[in-house]
Design an enzyme around this catalytic site. Structure first.
Site, mmCIF file in Angstrom:
data_model
loop_
_atom_site.group_PDB
_atom_site.id
_atom_site.type_symbol
_atom_site.label_atom_id
_atom_site.label_comp_id
_atom_site.label_asym_id
_atom_site.label_seq_id
_atom_site.Cartn_x
_atom_site.Cartn_y
_atom_site.Cartn_z
ATOM 1 N N ASN A 130 25.066 72.569 23.764
ATOM 2 C CA ASN A 130 23.854 72.584 24.240
ATOM 3 C C ASN A 130 23.530 71.369 25.189
ATOM 4 O O ASN A 130 24.015 70.304 24.879
ATOM 5 C CB ASN A 130 22.949 72.363 22.766
ATOM 6 C CG ASN A 130 21.354 72.610 23.018
ATOM 7 O OD1 ASN A 130 21.250 73.669 23.696
ATOM 8 N ND2 ASN A 130 20.550 71.542 23.077
ATOM 9 N N TYR A 186 15.874 65.051 26.178
ATOM 10 C CA TYR A 186 15.152 64.241 25.035
ATOM 11 C C TYR A 186 15.127 62.880 25.683
ATOM 12 O O TYR A 186 15.949 62.182 25.958
ATOM 13 C CB TYR A 186 15.977 64.460 23.852
ATOM 14 C CG TYR A 186 16.660 65.544 23.353
ATOM 15 C CD1 TYR A 186 15.722 66.998 23.226
ATOM 16 C CD2 TYR A 186 18.048 65.836 23.482
ATOM 17 C CE1 TYR A 186 16.215 67.872 22.925
ATOM 18 C CE2 TYR A 186 18.573 67.094 23.196
ATOM 19 C CZ TYR A 186 17.681 68.096 22.740
ATOM 20 O OH TYR A 186 18.153 69.400 22.406
ATOM 21 N N ARG A 187 13.973 62.252 25.616
ATOM 22 C CA ARG A 187 13.686 60.903 26.074
ATOM 23 C C ARG A 187 14.583 59.999 25.369
ATOM 24 O O ARG A 187 14.705 60.137 24.056
ATOM 25 C CB ARG A 187 12.277 60.456 26.173
ATOM 26 C CG ARG A 187 11.878 60.307 24.810
ATOM 27 C CD ARG A 187 10.353 59.960 24.601
ATOM 28 N NE ARG A 187 10.116 59.372 23.320
ATOM 29 C CZ ARG A 187 8.973 59.884 22.605
ATOM 30 N NH1 ARG A 187 8.120 60.416 23.283
ATOM 31 N NH2 ARG A 187 8.713 59.366 21.439
ATOM 32 N N TRP A 223 15.476 63.462 19.782
ATOM 33 C CA TRP A 223 15.460 64.996 19.857
ATOM 34 C C TRP A 223 14.579 65.262 18.527
ATOM 35 O O TRP A 223 14.920 64.866 17.435
ATOM 36 C CB TRP A 223 16.789 65.715 19.843
ATOM 37 C CG TRP A 223 18.067 64.919 18.853
ATOM 38 C CD1 TRP A 223 17.725 64.419 17.537
ATOM 39 C CD2 TRP A 223 19.413 64.609 19.043
ATOM 40 N NE1 TRP A 223 18.743 63.954 17.108
ATOM 41 C CE2 TRP A 223 19.858 63.974 17.872
ATOM 42 C CE3 TRP A 223 19.908 64.900 20.268
ATOM 43 C CZ2 TRP A 223 21.079 63.830 17.995
ATOM 44 C CZ3 TRP A 223 21.385 64.486 20.133
ATOM 45 C CH2 TRP A 223 21.989 63.739 19.117
ATOM 46 N N GLU A 234 22.877 76.361 28.299
ATOM 47 C CA GLU A 234 21.967 76.024 29.302
ATOM 48 C C GLU A 234 22.864 76.073 30.745
ATOM 49 O O GLU A 234 22.409 76.396 31.807
ATOM 50 C CB GLU A 234 21.414 74.643 29.237
ATOM 51 C CG GLU A 234 20.284 74.631 28.444
ATOM 52 C CD GLU A 234 20.399 74.841 26.730
ATOM 53 O OE1 GLU A 234 21.805 74.545 26.543
ATOM 54 O OE2 GLU A 234 19.507 74.710 26.110
ATOM 55 N N ASP A 288 2.835 60.103 26.157
ATOM 56 C CA ASP A 288 3.624 61.248 26.123
ATOM 57 C C ASP A 288 2.868 62.518 26.977
ATOM 58 O O ASP A 288 1.897 62.353 27.643
ATOM 59 C CB ASP A 288 3.749 61.545 24.557
ATOM 60 C CG ASP A 288 4.981 62.085 24.337
ATOM 61 O OD1 ASP A 288 5.690 62.891 25.165
ATOM 62 O OD2 ASP A 288 5.751 61.797 23.508
HETATM 63 C C1 LIG Z 1 10.066 65.271 30.622
HETATM 64 C C2 LIG Z 1 10.561 66.051 29.703
HETATM 65 C C3 LIG Z 1 10.701 65.384 28.433
HETATM 66 C C4 LIG Z 1 10.988 65.790 27.264
HETATM 67 N N1 LIG Z 1 11.379 64.949 26.088
HETATM 68 C C5 LIG Z 1 11.511 65.298 24.730
HETATM 69 C C6 LIG Z 1 11.944 64.553 23.737
HETATM 70 O O1 LIG Z 1 11.954 63.452 23.994
HETATM 71 N N2 LIG Z 1 12.159 65.227 22.671
HETATM 72 C C7 LIG Z 1 12.195 66.558 22.486
HETATM 73 O O2 LIG Z 1 12.698 67.020 21.458
HETATM 74 N N3 LIG Z 1 11.846 67.441 23.473
HETATM 75 C C8 LIG Z 1 11.582 66.718 24.829
HETATM 76 N N4 LIG Z 1 11.271 67.679 25.747
HETATM 77 C C9 LIG Z 1 11.321 69.151 25.781
HETATM 78 C C10 LIG Z 1 12.816 69.639 25.381
HETATM 79 O O3 LIG Z 1 13.394 69.347 26.619
HETATM 80 C C11 LIG Z 1 12.694 71.265 25.490
HETATM 81 O O4 LIG Z 1 11.920 71.655 24.350
HETATM 82 C C12 LIG Z 1 14.115 72.016 25.539
HETATM 83 O O5 LIG Z 1 13.752 73.438 25.637
HETATM 84 C C13 LIG Z 1 14.905 71.545 24.342
HETATM 85 O O6 LIG Z 1 16.118 72.409 24.361
HETATM 86 P P1 LIG Z 1 16.693 72.745 23.221
HETATM 87 O O7 LIG Z 1 16.174 73.844 22.458
HETATM 88 O O8 LIG Z 1 18.285 72.910 23.877
HETATM 89 O O9 LIG Z 1 16.964 71.683 22.149
HETATM 90 C C14 LIG Z 1 10.954 67.089 27.024
HETATM 91 C C15 LIG Z 1 10.632 68.015 28.242
HETATM 92 C C16 LIG Z 1 10.553 67.326 29.394
HETATM 93 C C17 LIG Z 1 10.199 68.356 30.449
HETATM 94 MN MN LIG Z 2 19.290 74.810 23.911
#
Ligand SMILES: Cc1cc2nc3c(=O)[nH]c(=O)nc-3n(C[C@H](O)[C@H](O)[C@H](O)COP(=O)(O)O)c2cc1C
Ligand SMILES: [Mn+2]
Length: 491
Positions: free
Chosen positions: A174, A178-179, A192, A240, A289
């Protein structure tokens, strides 16, 4: 002017050059402070439709910082090498068509598309520019211009990382964005949220018992399609990196990490390798945020860095989030367009969907449908609440297909006329986005669906339903001329 089709980009820097050629990048040659000042620049730049910014001399760092790369539809189109994001949606729709070939001719037509997909699979390569410098000791994040974004933030945050992990049960990769809050030169938070894939991998690792180290690798800066793919709300089954390959029309080259079996994009600018150990949590936040509010501090896993690799002269990529519209609004808009064909696979009645900036993605979903049977608007709401990350949708407004959902004013006008609130509003309980500060409990609360479609007899509505007022075409034409005669034409 035609569009530049310099597809696919090999890395972040070739994208920056392309942006610069199109006047979509401004270099900032003087010193600017990653502590708040860069945020103020980036915030104003998005809101005034300025180009992306490359800070050549962030204060106290020799590493340049790129920001707002995706902060306009034009730049997102350039990132994907298309003149309109709808082209990507069309490619996806075409690919989906492929599953139902009707005959020999259709099967033959499918072949190029099959090739398109097979050539999207990521490739493992032995070397890559991300390994130009390999550091195993004297590690420190301090040399990178990591932003302290907003005055009330708990510290500095890596804001545009591609976080790689594997599901320990299925081995599936995956990549999510996630910040990461910097705690010290070699440790960060790993934000996450519960519903995301990284968190699921972590839970699976924790379930294996105590003291298990879960390998995690973080890439910062890569070719734009690969970077973007970290944000996509893909089902866990879809890698991805495969999707990125499909988007850019060329496989993503992946190279193995120095300290684990994970792989990272070979063209990355910076790679942080390390682990998250089970059970170790630390206070993270607050953080200014996406919502435009500070998200409150909370406990999240800790990422320990064991190795840093980077290019000889790396570029650090970042974004800021905050009161809308920000860069993430444009990213969300592109996702909305790209995913519409996928949503229509499951919900063919859906005509269009819009997530206005003020709704911060899922707080407000406007959706138009072709209504064919009673109760269909409610069926659509519930389906969306059950569809991947769309489960977070807080308010869903369903309108008829004649309403242009991209026009928020039209939706407000027609929807407000069309509802009897007590009858047409549906409340549901369920999972809520972790960033929502208003729900009764973190991650759990209510959602609201508004059925603003025309009500039918078959739905118990026995009164007559009026039509929208429009002037007849012949009168419009006649007045077009008279209007000019009256000297009222100002165009
Ligand atoms: C700039 C930015 C920052 C993000 N920060 C977070 C974060 O800190 N934690 C989180 O869970 N999702 C965050 N997201 C959203 C996830 O990247 C998004 O939900 C993504 O689809 C998660 O992928 P996954 O399904 O593979 O976990 C962020 C998105 C962006 C555009
Ligand atoms: Mn994913």
């Amino acid at each position: 002017m035609g569009v530049t089709l310099i597809m696919p980009f090999d890395d972040l820097r070739s994208f920056l050059l392309a942006l610069e050629k199109q006047n979509e990048l401004r270099r900032i040659p003087f010193e600017v402070d990653p502590y708040l000042e860069i945020t103020e620049f980036a915030d104003r730049a998005v809101k005034q439709n300025c180009p992306a910014l490359l800070f050549e001399h962030p204060k106290a760092s020799s590493v340049p910082l790129a920001i707002n790369l995706f902060a306009s539809m034009r730049r997102i189109e350039m990132a994907f090498g298309v003149s309109n994001v709808e082209e990507i949606a069309a490619r996806i729709a075409g690919f989906l068509q492929m599953q139902k070939p009707e005959g020999l001719i259709d099967t033959l037509k499918m072949l190029p598309k099959l090739k398109e997909v097979s050539s999207a699979f990521p490739r493992t390569v032995n070397r890559g520019p991300c390994k130009e410098v390999i550091l195993r000791d004297k590690l420190s994040l301090d040399k990178f211009p990591i932003l302290h974004c907003w005055p009330g933030d708990g510290g500095r945050f890596i804001t545009l990382p591609m976080v790689f992990s594997r599901n320990p049960e299925t081995g599936k990769r995956n990549c999510g964005m996630y910040r990461m809050q910097v705690f010290d030169p070699t440790t960060t938070g790993m934000h996450w949220q519960k519903h995301k894939q990284g968190a699921e991998h972590y839970r699976r690792h924790v379930a294996k018992g105590e003291q298990v180290r879960m390998p995690v690798a973080v890439a910062i800066g890569a070719d734009p399609a690969t970077m973007f793919s970290a944000v996509l709300p893909l089902p866990p089954e879809i890698d991805e990196m495969l999707f990125a390959g499909f988007l850019r029309g060329k496989p993503v080259d992946m190279v193995k990490c120095e300290t684990s079996d994970l792989e990272v994009p070979a063209n990355a600018e910076i790679v942080l390798e390390g682990y998250v150990s089970s059970g170790e949590l630390r206070r993270e936040g607050p953080f200014g945020d996406h919502t435009g509010f500070y998200s409150l501090d909370d406990d999240y896993p800790v990422f320990h860095i064991e190795c840093i690799t980077h290019r000889k002269n790396p570029i650090y990529a970042a974004t800021i989030v905050g009161p809308p519209p920000m860069e993430d609004f444009y990213m969300g808009k592109a996702i909305e367009r790209i995913f519409l064909p996928l949503m229509r696979l499951q919900l063919p009645e859906v005509r269009d969907i819009c997530m206005p900036a003020e709704g911060i993605f899922h707080n407000l979903i406007l959706i138009s449908i072709r209504k064919s049977y009673p109760g269909q608007a409610r069926k659509v709401m519930h389906a969306i609440w059950g569809l991947g990350q769309a489960m977070f949708s807080k308010v869903i407004i369903v309108v008829d297909e004649d309403v242009d959902v991209q026009d928020v004013k039209e939706v407000a006008w027609k929807a407000l006329n069309n509802i009897d609130p007590q009858r047409d509003i549906e409340f549901a309980l369920g999972p809520i986005d972790s960033l929502d500060h208003s729900s009764r409990m973190p991650n759990y609360g209510s959602k609201m669906g508004v059925d603003a479609t025309t009500k039918w007899q078959a739905e118990g509505f026995t009164r007559r339903w009026p039509s929208v007022i429009t002037m007849s075409d012949d009168v419009k034409q006649r007045v077009d001329n008279l209007w000019k005669r009256a000297g009222l034409d100002r165009t």
